[in-house]
Scaffold this motif. Structure first.
Motif, mmCIF file in Angstrom:
data_model
loop_
_atom_site.group_PDB
_atom_site.id
_atom_site.type_symbol
_atom_site.label_atom_id
_atom_site.label_comp_id
_atom_site.label_asym_id
_atom_site.label_seq_id
_atom_site.Cartn_x
_atom_site.Cartn_y
_atom_site.Cartn_z
ATOM 1 N N ARG A 52 91.211 89.662 40.855
ATOM 2 C CA ARG A 52 89.945 89.210 40.266
ATOM 3 C C ARG A 52 89.753 87.714 40.490
ATOM 4 O O ARG A 52 88.660 87.236 40.778
ATOM 5 N N VAL A 53 90.840 86.968 40.334
ATOM 6 C CA VAL A 53 90.779 85.519 40.565
ATOM 7 C C VAL A 53 90.421 85.259 42.030
ATOM 8 O O VAL A 53 89.539 84.455 42.352
ATOM 9 N N GLU A 54 91.085 86.006 42.909
ATOM 10 C CA GLU A 54 90.836 85.869 44.337
ATOM 11 C C GLU A 54 89.371 86.170 44.669
ATOM 12 O O GLU A 54 88.745 85.464 45.467
ATOM 13 N N GLU A 55 88.840 87.211 44.046
ATOM 14 C CA GLU A 55 87.462 87.613 44.318
ATOM 15 C C GLU A 55 86.465 86.518 43.895
ATOM 16 O O GLU A 55 85.493 86.241 44.594
ATOM 17 N N ILE A 56 86.727 85.875 42.764
ATOM 18 C CA ILE A 56 85.839 84.787 42.330
ATOM 19 C C ILE A 56 85.904 83.635 43.335
ATOM 20 O O ILE A 56 84.883 83.053 43.712
ATOM 21 N N VAL A 57 87.105 83.350 43.802
ATOM 22 C CA VAL A 57 87.254 82.271 44.787
ATOM 23 C C VAL A 57 86.457 82.621 46.051
ATOM 24 O O VAL A 57 85.682 81.801 46.560
ATOM 25 N N ARG A 151 104.945 77.128 39.419
ATOM 26 C CA ARG A 151 105.580 76.454 40.550
ATOM 27 C C ARG A 151 106.520 77.447 41.211
ATOM 28 O O ARG A 151 107.695 77.523 40.913
ATOM 29 N N GLY A 152 105.920 78.255 42.075
ATOM 30 C CA GLY A 152 106.697 79.240 42.800
ATOM 31 C C GLY A 152 107.162 78.643 44.110
ATOM 32 O O GLY A 152 106.878 77.481 44.429
ATOM 33 N N ARG A 153 107.904 79.439 44.865
ATOM 34 C CA ARG A 153 108.193 79.044 46.252
ATOM 35 C C ARG A 153 107.211 79.801 47.151
ATOM 36 O O ARG A 153 106.578 79.221 48.008
ATOM 37 N N GLU A 154 107.058 81.098 46.905
ATOM 38 C CA GLU A 154 105.994 81.831 47.595
ATOM 39 C C GLU A 154 104.799 81.856 46.648
ATOM 40 O O GLU A 154 104.944 82.259 45.487
ATOM 41 N N PHE A 155 103.649 81.430 47.089
ATOM 42 C CA PHE A 155 102.481 81.436 46.206
ATOM 43 C C PHE A 155 101.208 81.642 47.021
ATOM 44 O O PHE A 155 101.166 81.380 48.223
ATOM 45 N N LEU A 156 100.179 82.136 46.327
ATOM 46 C CA LEU A 156 98.924 82.441 47.011
ATOM 47 C C LEU A 156 97.982 81.243 46.905
ATOM 48 O O LEU A 156 97.762 80.719 45.813
ATOM 49 N N MET A 157 97.478 80.824 48.043
ATOM 50 C CA MET A 157 96.587 79.656 48.043
ATOM 51 C C MET A 157 95.331 79.969 48.834
ATOM 52 O O MET A 157 95.390 80.672 49.840
ATOM 53 N N LYS A 158 94.213 79.471 48.337
ATOM 54 C CA LYS A 158 93.023 79.430 49.171
ATOM 55 C C LYS A 158 93.041 78.073 49.838
ATOM 56 O O LYS A 158 93.119 77.041 49.158
ATOM 57 N N ASP A 159 93.023 78.056 51.159
ATOM 58 C CA ASP A 159 92.895 76.777 51.843
ATOM 59 C C ASP A 159 91.755 76.847 52.848
ATOM 60 O O ASP A 159 91.647 77.800 53.622
ATOM 61 N N GLY A 160 90.899 75.830 52.780
ATOM 62 C CA GLY A 160 89.709 75.781 53.626
ATOM 63 C C GLY A 160 89.677 74.473 54.388
ATOM 64 O O GLY A 160 90.230 73.455 53.932
ATOM 65 N N TYR A 161 89.038 74.525 55.550
ATOM 66 C CA TYR A 161 89.045 73.376 56.451
ATOM 67 C C TYR A 161 87.646 73.181 56.985
ATOM 68 O O TYR A 161 87.036 74.123 57.505
ATOM 69 N N GLU A 283 97.704 71.056 37.934
ATOM 70 C CA GLU A 283 96.877 70.911 39.133
ATOM 71 C C GLU A 283 96.538 72.296 39.682
ATOM 72 O O GLU A 283 97.416 73.021 40.122
ATOM 73 N N VAL A 284 95.244 72.629 39.657
ATOM 74 C CA VAL A 284 94.838 73.955 40.155
ATOM 75 C C VAL A 284 94.087 73.879 41.483
ATOM 76 O O VAL A 284 93.661 74.898 42.017
ATOM 77 N N GLY A 285 93.932 72.662 42.006
ATOM 78 C CA GLY A 285 93.270 72.545 43.304
ATOM 79 C C GLY A 285 93.249 71.106 43.760
ATOM 80 O O GLY A 285 93.530 70.185 42.971
ATOM 81 N N GLY A 315 88.449 67.886 56.938
ATOM 82 C CA GLY A 315 89.008 67.762 55.594
ATOM 83 C C GLY A 315 89.678 69.076 55.257
ATOM 84 O O GLY A 315 89.450 70.076 55.952
ATOM 85 N N SER A 316 90.532 69.095 54.236
ATOM 86 C CA SER A 316 91.089 70.381 53.816
ATOM 87 C C SER A 316 91.059 70.474 52.301
ATOM 88 O O SER A 316 91.044 69.459 51.592
ATOM 89 N N HIS A 317 91.018 71.703 51.826
ATOM 90 C CA HIS A 317 90.648 71.954 50.432
ATOM 91 C C HIS A 317 91.411 73.164 49.926
ATOM 92 O O HIS A 317 91.291 74.245 50.497
ATOM 93 N N GLY A 318 92.205 72.969 48.883
ATOM 94 C CA GLY A 318 93.059 74.071 48.430
ATOM 95 C C GLY A 318 92.856 74.441 46.969
ATOM 96 O O GLY A 318 92.572 73.581 46.123
ATOM 97 N N ILE A 319 92.991 75.734 46.699
ATOM 98 C CA ILE A 319 93.001 76.227 45.315
ATOM 99 C C ILE A 319 94.288 77.017 45.123
ATOM 100 O O ILE A 319 94.630 77.863 45.963
ATOM 101 N N GLY A 320 94.985 76.742 44.045
ATOM 102 C CA GLY A 320 96.229 77.462 43.755
ATOM 103 C C GLY A 320 95.911 78.784 43.070
ATOM 104 O O GLY A 320 95.913 78.865 41.845
ATOM 105 N N VAL A 321 95.647 79.815 43.877
ATOM 106 C CA VAL A 321 95.174 81.091 43.331
ATOM 107 C C VAL A 321 96.197 81.702 42.370
ATOM 108 O O VAL A 321 95.859 82.054 41.234
ATOM 109 N N SER A 322 97.458 81.810 42.789
ATOM 110 C CA SER A 322 98.442 82.432 41.887
ATOM 111 C C SER A 322 98.777 81.514 40.712
ATOM 112 O O SER A 322 98.948 81.983 39.586
#
Ligand code: ATP
Ligand code: MG
Length: 445
Positions: A52-57, A151-161, A283-285, A315-322
């Motif tokens: 659901r979080v991913e879908e909103i992003v 603060r995971g090691r594997e985590f889901l991120m939205k990254d845009g460029y 920090e969420v993004g 530029g690059s732009h990230g959201i910490g989805v997980s």
């Protein structure tokens, strides 16, 4: 979904490894299971919220005109040698060799790869502006993975460029991201404050981090309390309108709000004393403008209208989805469990049958469950043969924002109870009215 057929492995005891409330509740509510330090399986309930979080992003990125694609998790080291970051990145990068002894890595971010895609296919200003993004698993071998998905090691991120011809266009892309991020977080029931930050290994001049205020946050922040009064709300945004995006950006970033990395004590002193706050935040993004840092080293150039060739502005732009799941819980819980905001809840409503096995009550529950599903609402019906108290405790823990309680007493006068998880207030409705009421509530989300 009938709870008797679902997979919801709730824990009765507090897991001793969890130091903060979001981690504790995610484990107790059967949302995640740790497989190795900082590496988690997403169990059905957690996976549902993550989606659901991913879908909103996705929705807010597409609304801003940004285009989704998908890059792999594994990357060849050679791309990173071109930008010079293969050596710079250090131990956070998980380096792997394949069977042919080629150096590979598990991507911690994708500036190099997206620049490679761009240079392979775009060579004219006529294809600009362009913003590409993906939502993909990242790996960073953090020294101290902790706090669960926070603060995971594997985590889901939205990254845009973003790719633009001029600095002015690239700054518009920066503002567009800032505005779209504000909308994204608000839809999840979060206030995330853009704060001036440090650019770290991504590099660049302009950068803001988005911080959710929380005592358990890892960042130290300093801000003017008046920033917490600003909301995006329902305002209409035209993402092509440079002036409008710029003015929203200015509105949200004019007041003092910085992380400890860029904190300026002298400037902070100028904020009226009664509005000066120092606190902690999650920090969420983060958004960055870095101009031609990657396009120059990797040869991503475009032909300009006058026929010359220039490196593309980026530029690059990230959201910490997980990480957002942790942040949402830190900001929305009580001592009984999670309180999901309507925008991200795993189920819209839970149904508690107070007298399982009683023919009339069972039939009424099944009927309202079917009516909810037919109305397009996702309901979790607790049809287990358990005491009412245990059912309430489970519902409170997993945090569905609305609960319908059905028992013989209410049914004898033709009503069910609709209860808000957040306020605890219960109201009696006929079954049909309760469905309509929930449809009204969720129409706004
Ligand atoms: P941090 O300072 O928390 O280590 P970062 O600044 O290195 O994060 P970015 O490169 O800005 O991270 O990544 C974009 C977003 O991804 C961050 O704003 C954060 O929400 C999320 N993120 C970064 N590292 C992690 C992690 N180890 N676990 C979960 N989410 C993370
Ligand atoms: Mg960051």
């Amino acid at each position: 979904m009938r709870l008797s057929r679902y997979f919801l492995p709730v824990l009765k005891e507090n897991p001793s490894e969890a130091q903060i409330v979001s981690h504790r509740y995610m484990l107790r509510a059967g949302m995640i299971k740790q497989q190795a330090a900082g590496i988690y399986s997403w169990l059905p309930l957690g996976f549902k919220v993550l989606k659901r979080v991913e879908e909103i992003v996705h929705q807010e990125q597409i609304r801003a005109g940004h285009i989704p694609l998908l890059m792999p998790t594994l990357q060849p080291a050679d791309l990173w040698r071109e930008s010079g970051r293969y050596d710079d990145y250090g131990q956070e990068m998980l380096r792997i060799k394949d069977r042919h002894d080629r150096d590979m890595l598990f991507g911690p971010t994708n500036e190099e790869m997206i620049t490679d895609i761009f240079r392979s296919h775009v060579s004219s200003y006529k294809n600009l502006p362009l913003t590409l993004y993906h939502i993909q698993w990242k790996f960073r071998d953090e020294v101290r993975p902790r706090f669960g998905v926070m603060r995971g090691r594997e985590f889901l991120m939205k990254d845009g460029y973003n790719f633009d011809l001029t600095r002015e266009d690239a700054l518009h892309a920066y503002n567009r991201h800032l505005v779209s991020y504000l909308r994204t977080y608000e839809r999840m029931g979060l206030q995330a404050i853009p704060m001036r930050a440090d650019s770290g290994p991504i590099g660049g001049d302009d950068t803001h981090e988005f911080l959710v205020l929380a005592e358990t946050g890892e960042s130290e922040v300093f801000y003017d309390a008046a920033v917490t009064d600003i909301r995006m709300g329902a305002r209409e945004i035209n993402y092509d309108d440079k002036a409008q995006c710029q003015s929203v950006m200015e509105e949200f970033t004019a007041l003092y709000a910085r992380t400890d990395e860029t904190h300026d004590a002298a400037l902070f002193e100028q904020v009226p004393a009664e509005r000066r706050r120092s606190a902690r935040g999650i920090e969420v993004g983060q958004i960055f403008y870095f101009g031609t840092k990657y396009s120059e080293s990797m040869g991503a150039t475009v032909v300009t209208p006058d026929g010359s060739r220039v490196p593309v502005e980026m530029g690059s732009h990230g959201i910490g989805v997980s990480r957002l799941l942790g942040a949402i819980i830190e900001a929305n819980h009580d001592d009984k469990g999670i309180i999901w905001p309507e925008g991200v809840t795993p189920f819209h409503v839970g149904i508690v049958n107070l007298k399982q096995g009683d023919a009339g009550t069972d039939a009424a529950c099944t009927e309202i469950y079917q009516a909810l599903v037919a109305a397009g609402l996702d309901a979790l019906y607790d049809d287990r043969d358990e005491r009412a108290g245990a059912k309430f405790a489970t519902m409170d823990l997993i945090g569905l924002p609305w609960r319908i309680t059905i028992g013989p007493r209410g049914l004898s006068s033709g009503v069910v109870e609709l209860t808000s998880r957040r306020t605890g207030v219960s109201t009696e409705f006929t079954a049909a009215e309760a469905v309509v009421k929930l449809l009204e509530i969720y129409a706004a989300h």
